[in-house]
Every structure is written in structure tokens, then in C-alpha cells.
Motif scaffolding. Structure first.
Motif: not given
Length: 163
Positions: A34-52
Motif C-alpha cells: 500500500e505504501g506509507p501508512g495513513g499517519g505517516a505524512f502527518p506524523f513526519w511533517l509534524s516532526a519537522v515542524m517541531l524541530l523547526a
């Protein structure tokens, strides 16, 4: 200015953590066939936002208040932020009616040409290229269908080609 930067950075960090927690309800890893799970993009984009946001907070605390600190928002900045926020709300309101592939280009024309003052060539290129990229990225690659409003029948031939 320092206080506003710190407040916004801490707020963004809190929002990022909130999004990351809620994204873990869905799988955030790779789902077989299927590819990346449904939470992958929200999780990792939020992680990048947290680091920024953490980087902004760290820099702000480390450097302190500059001697020539100006107000965080002057009246012109407030007007610009308000006009973009209103345009985004109108765009979001249009998506269920006309679809993402009409609402997004309308926003881009307004933002690039009328708000940003860019030329028609750049505006036309980005206004056409963005929905094409979004279609292939979300609908073809990730198989995430975006709202199309009354324009959905126009996409049936594309569905026949790609699905």
C-alpha cells in the motif's frame, strides 16, 4: 519581538506534538503493498515542524533581544496576514463546491498575481503545474482522492487511465 517569537515557537511545538500524537492512531510506517501508512505524512511533517519551532526558540533564547527590535506586526503586516487568511478561508470553502483542482489554482492566481505582484508567465506556470503535480502525487501515487466538487465527471477519463 522576542516574546512573540517565543510564544509562537512554543505554540507551534505544542501543536506539533498534538498532531504527532493523533497521527499515531493510523500506521506511520510502510504498509506492505500500500505504501506509507495513513499517519505517516502527518506524523513526519509534524516532526519537522517541531524541530523547526525548537530551532527558532533556541535561536531566539540564545541571541536575546536585539537593540533595534521593532514591533512583531506593524499595521501593513497585519493587513497582509489578514488578507491571506481570508483568501485561504475562501479557498477552503470553495473546495467542496468546485473541488481542489479549481480552488487551488484560483488561490494561486490571486496570491501570485494580485497579492504578490508576480508576472503572468510565472503565475500561469505555477497555476497549471501545481494541480497537475498534486493530482499525480496524491491521486495516482498515493491513491488519496481529493474533493472535486461538481468537476468530478471531468476526472473519469483520467481514472480510467490510471486506475
Amino acid at each position: 519581538m522576542l516574546k512573540a517569537e517565543n510564544i509562537i515557537a512554543v505554540g507551534l511545538m505544542g501543536l506539533s506534538i498534538y498532531f504527532m500524537i493523533h497521527a499515531t492512531v493510523l500506521p506511520i510506517g510502510w504498509v506492505e503493498f500500500e505504501g506509507p501508512g495513513g499517519g505517516a505524512f502527518p506524523f513526519w511533517l509534524s516532526a519537522v515542524m517541531l524541530l523547526a519551532a525548537a530551532g527558532i526558540l533556541f535561536k531566539s533564547i540564545r541571541e536575546g533581544i536585539p537593540e533595534d527590535a521593532e514591533p512583531f506586526f506593524d499595521p501593513d503586516t497585519r493587513r497582509a496576514v489578514a488578507s491571506v487568511a481570508i483568501a485561504l478561508l475562501v479557498t477552503i470553502g470553495l473546495i467542496p463546491l468546485v473541488g481542489a483542482y479549481v480552488a487551488i489554482p484560483l488561490f494561486l492566481v490571486w496570491y501570485l498575481r494580485f497579492f504578490g505582484g508576480h508576472g503572468w508567465t510565472l503565475t500561469a506556470i505555477l497555476t497549471v503545474a501545481t494541480p497537475v503535480f498534486v493530482f499525480f502525487f496524491f491521486e495516482v501515487t498515493l491513491r488519496i482522492l481529493l474533493p472535486k466538487g461538481f468537476t468530478e465527471p471531468l476526472f473519469f477519463p483520467l481514472y480510467a487511465i490510471f486506475f
